[in-house]
Design a protein around this motif. Structure first.
Motif, short mmCIF file in Angstrom:
data_model
loop_
_atom_site.label_atom_id
_atom_site.label_comp_id
_atom_site.label_asym_id
_atom_site.label_seq_id
_atom_site.Cartn_x
_atom_site.Cartn_y
_atom_site.Cartn_z
N VAL A 148 0.85 -1.19 0.00
CA VAL A 148 0.00 0.00 0.00
C VAL A 148 0.89 1.24 0.00
N ASP A 149 0.64 2.13 -0.97
CA ASP A 149 1.39 3.39 -1.02
C ASP A 149 0.47 4.48 -1.55
N ASN A 150 1.05 5.62 -1.95
CA ASN A 150 0.23 6.75 -2.37
C ASN A 150 -0.42 6.56 -3.75
N LYS A 151 -0.18 5.44 -4.40
CA LYS A 151 -0.83 5.13 -5.67
C LYS A 151 -1.93 4.09 -5.50
N THR A 152 -2.23 3.72 -4.27
CA THR A 152 -3.21 2.68 -3.99
C THR A 152 -4.59 3.28 -3.75
N LEU A 153 -5.59 2.72 -4.41
CA LEU A 153 -6.98 3.09 -4.18
C LEU A 153 -7.63 1.97 -3.39
N VAL A 154 -8.26 2.33 -2.28
CA VAL A 154 -8.99 1.37 -1.46
C VAL A 154 -10.46 1.74 -1.51
N ILE A 155 -11.30 0.78 -1.86
CA ILE A 155 -12.75 0.99 -1.86
C ILE A 155 -13.33 0.15 -0.74
N LEU A 156 -13.95 0.83 0.22
CA LEU A 156 -14.51 0.17 1.40
C LEU A 156 -16.03 0.19 1.31
N VAL A 157 -16.66 -0.95 1.53
CA VAL A 157 -18.11 -1.03 1.62
C VAL A 157 -18.45 -1.40 3.06
N CYS A 158 -19.12 -0.51 3.74
CA CYS A 158 -19.49 -0.75 5.14
C CYS A 158 -20.96 -0.36 5.32
N SER A 200 -13.53 -1.40 10.64
CA SER A 200 -13.37 -0.71 9.36
C SER A 200 -12.64 0.62 9.54
N ILE A 201 -12.99 1.36 10.57
CA ILE A 201 -12.32 2.64 10.84
C ILE A 201 -10.83 2.40 11.10
N THR A 202 -10.52 1.39 11.87
CA THR A 202 -9.12 1.05 12.15
C THR A 202 -8.38 0.70 10.87
N ALA A 203 -9.02 -0.10 10.01
CA ALA A 203 -8.39 -0.49 8.75
C ALA A 203 -8.16 0.71 7.84
N VAL A 204 -9.13 1.63 7.78
CA VAL A 204 -8.98 2.84 6.97
C VAL A 204 -7.81 3.68 7.48
N LYS A 205 -7.73 3.84 8.77
CA LYS A 205 -6.62 4.64 9.33
C LYS A 205 -5.27 4.01 9.00
N GLU A 206 -5.20 2.69 9.01
CA GLU A 206 -3.94 2.01 8.70
C GLU A 206 -3.51 2.23 7.25
N VAL A 207 -4.44 2.06 6.31
CA VAL A 207 -4.06 2.24 4.90
C VAL A 207 -3.82 3.71 4.56
N LYS A 208 -4.54 4.62 5.21
CA LYS A 208 -4.30 6.05 4.98
C LYS A 208 -2.93 6.47 5.53
N TYR A 220 -5.52 6.25 -0.96
CA TYR A 220 -6.72 7.07 -1.13
C TYR A 220 -7.90 6.16 -0.89
N VAL A 221 -8.83 6.55 0.00
CA VAL A 221 -9.91 5.66 0.43
C VAL A 221 -11.27 6.24 0.04
N VAL A 233 -13.29 9.58 8.14
CA VAL A 233 -11.87 9.23 8.07
C VAL A 233 -11.43 8.86 6.65
N CYS A 234 -12.37 8.90 5.70
CA CYS A 234 -12.07 8.54 4.30
C CYS A 234 -11.86 9.80 3.47
N ASP A 235 -11.30 9.62 2.29
CA ASP A 235 -11.11 10.75 1.38
C ASP A 235 -12.41 11.12 0.66
N TYR A 236 -13.23 10.14 0.39
CA TYR A 236 -14.48 10.37 -0.31
C TYR A 236 -15.52 9.38 0.20
#
Length: 67
Positions: free
Chosen positions: A2-12, A21-29, A34-35, A49-52
C-alpha cells in the motif's frame, strides 16, 4: 504493498463492522492510500476518516448483499 498510488474501496453497511473498518482505513491512509467509502445512513461516520464517501439509502435486504 500500500502506497500513495493505492486506491482502497470500502463497503461498510453494517454497524457491527464499523470499528474494525475505521481502524483499517486509518492504517491504509497512514501508508498513503486514497480511500473511497460506500456507506449507508447507519454507518456514515466512517466517511469522516475517508477521502471520499458515497452514501446509499438503507434498503431491507439490499445492504446484506453489499456486506
Amino acid at each position: 504493498m500500500v502506497d500513495n498510488k493505492t486506491l482502497v474501496i470500502l463497503v461498510c453497511t453494517d454497524k457491527k463492522h464499523i470499528n474494525k473498518s475505521i481502524t483499517a482505513v486509518k492504517e491504509v491512509k497512514a501508508r498513503g492510500a486514497y480511500v473511497v467509502a460506500i456507506v449507508n445512513t447507519e454507518t456514515s461516520e466512517i466517511g469522516d476518516v475517508c477521502d471520499y464517501k458515497i452514501t446509499i439509502d438503507c434498503v431491507d435486504g439490499m445492504n446484506s448483499l453489499l456486506s
